[in-house]
Design a protein around this motif. Structure first.
Motif, mmCIF file in Angstrom:
data_model
loop_
_atom_site.group_PDB
_atom_site.id
_atom_site.type_symbol
_atom_site.label_atom_id
_atom_site.label_comp_id
_atom_site.label_asym_id
_atom_site.label_seq_id
_atom_site.Cartn_x
_atom_site.Cartn_y
_atom_site.Cartn_z
ATOM 1 N N GLY A 160 12.973 43.359 3.990
ATOM 2 C CA GLY A 160 13.270 44.225 2.857
ATOM 3 C C GLY A 160 12.530 43.873 1.588
ATOM 4 N N GLN B 100 9.804 43.644 -1.320
ATOM 5 C CA GLN B 100 8.867 44.620 -1.859
ATOM 6 C C GLN B 100 7.566 43.924 -2.245
ATOM 7 O OE1 GLN B 100 9.508 48.098 -2.273
ATOM 8 N NE2 GLN B 100 11.233 47.563 -0.942
ATOM 9 N N THR C 239 7.050 47.806 1.864
ATOM 10 C CA THR C 239 8.332 47.164 2.163
ATOM 11 C C THR C 239 8.259 46.432 3.503
ATOM 12 O OG1 THR C 239 9.515 48.918 0.980
ATOM 13 C CG2 THR C 239 10.800 47.547 2.491
ATOM 14 N N SER D 215 13.232 45.889 7.200
ATOM 15 C CA SER D 215 14.511 45.255 6.861
ATOM 16 C C SER D 215 15.154 44.516 8.022
ATOM 17 C CB SER D 215 15.479 46.311 6.333
ATOM 18 O OG SER D 215 15.730 47.304 7.323
ATOM 19 N N SER E 28 7.494 54.698 3.413
ATOM 20 C CA SER E 28 7.971 53.345 3.188
ATOM 21 C C SER E 28 6.917 52.567 2.423
ATOM 22 C CB SER E 28 8.267 52.651 4.524
ATOM 23 O OG SER E 28 7.109 52.580 5.315
#
Length: 348
Positions: free
Chosen positions: A85, A87, A175, A178, A301
């Motif tokens: 997750g 950035q 990203t 996750s 994304s």
């Protein structure tokens, strides 16, 4: 006389622009932590997480070994810390010292990851197995590429545009999946510039590799069918690399390479799982299947961050908003610059 001098000045600037009309990744930010890269042709590179390439020129040809991490890419001495997750902001610049902005505006931006055998600071990536985590192509208008947002201008005037005195740079936001299992990974950022891709071999590839250590306790990863090698992922005749109709709207674009790995968007694959069917979608910036034809990008994304904060070497600042909500302004900017240039030529 004044117009002649201006025309000569513009010509000189245009020549300088052509000379620096290539680029590289200069900086990566992970969850707010800035990792600087090195300018090209430095004698003693500073520690970095970005593998330094020897030239800002593009890699040509889908079988070129430099397609892996860039021409003569050197192992970097540092590894950036990230988590599922996280950035990342990846800053592309032009020239050899980052003094100019990213020069191209046609073609996709894609991001791949590969697990390193041991620390990525010592890992030979020539046999790395890459999986795609994002792809950005056309904006919703079907004619503007997200790549064009990497360098935006406040002024409508061609002189200021060439001088780049009021430019602001926009990094690409990526990203980390996750649910990605922990480990050492290379992140491969890639721009394919298609302005010469109307004929075979014309596509220009700009790969860059970033060394990461991903923490967490997740368990997901790609299936074997979602992985490929560089070189090997592409062919010079793939629809997204050979693009004879790239300037004939409406643009129908097919992303090259494998699909975005299914686990990235909530699929149920595991780091050691077996192959699973690839999802399909139309015009997706992420999660599209191989061979998907699209006229727009949605739900990315990866995104372009258009901020008013310039990079350390950028000159000037300007208030910017996201390209996806400001296409009309961008088109008007481009049209006005072309009209202004024609007036200068007629006056001369």
């Amino acid at each position: 006389m004044m117009f002649r001098s201006l025309a000569q000045f513009l010509l000189a600037l245009a020549i300088v622009t052509l000379v620096s009309a290539h680029g590289f990744v200069q900086q990566v930010t992970i969850d707010g932590t800035v990792y600087k890269g090195n300018n090209l042709n430095v004698g003693s590179p500073a520690p970095s997480i970005i593998r330094l390439v020897s030239t800002n020129s593009p890699v040509k040809g889908s079988t070129n070994s430099a397609l892996n991490c860039g021409q003569d890419a050197q192992l970097a001495s540092l590894v950036g810390n990230a988590n599922p997750g996280s950035q990342l902001e990846i800053l592309w610049v032009g020239g050899t010292d980052g003094s100019s902005n990213w020069p191209h505006n046609t073609g996709p931006l894609m991001h791949y990851m590969a697990k390193c055998d041991g620390s990525c600071s010592t890992y030979d990536s020539s046999n790395a197995e890459w999986f795609k985590i994002s792809e950005l192509g056309l904006e919703a208008d079907g004619s503007t590429w997200y790549q064009a947002s990497l360098s935006q201008y406040c002024s409508y005037f061609v002189l200021l545009a060439l001088m780049r005195s009021a430019a602001s740079r926009a990094p690409v936001n990526v990203t980390i999946p996750s649910t990605l299992a922990p480990g050492n990974y290379l992140l491969r950022a890639e721009i394919i510039s298609l302005q010469l891709a109307m004929s075979t071999g014309g596509a220009e590839f700009y790969p860059a590799c970033i060394q990461l250590q991903v923490g967490g306790s997740q368990t997901q990863g790609p299936t074997s069918s979602e992985e490929c090698l560089f070189p090997g992922c592409y062919s010079d005749t793939d629809p997204g690399i050979l693009t004879p109709n790239i300037y004939n709207p409406p643009i129908q674009y097919t992303f090259p390479g494998p699909p975005v790995a299914s686990f990235v968007n909530g699929g149920s694959s595991s780091a050691t799982g077996s192959a699973a069917p690839s999802p399909t979608s139309t015009g997706s910036a992420s999660g599209s299947s191989a061979g998907t034809t699209s006229t727009f990008a949605s739900g990315p994304s990866s995104t372009i961050i258009a901020s008013s904060t310039s990079s350390p070497t950028a000159t000037g600042q300007c208030k910017l908003s996201g390209r996806s909500t400001n296409e009309d302004v961008v088109k008007r900017d481009s049209k006005n610059k072309r009209m202004h240039k024609r007036r200068l030529v007629r006056a001369h």
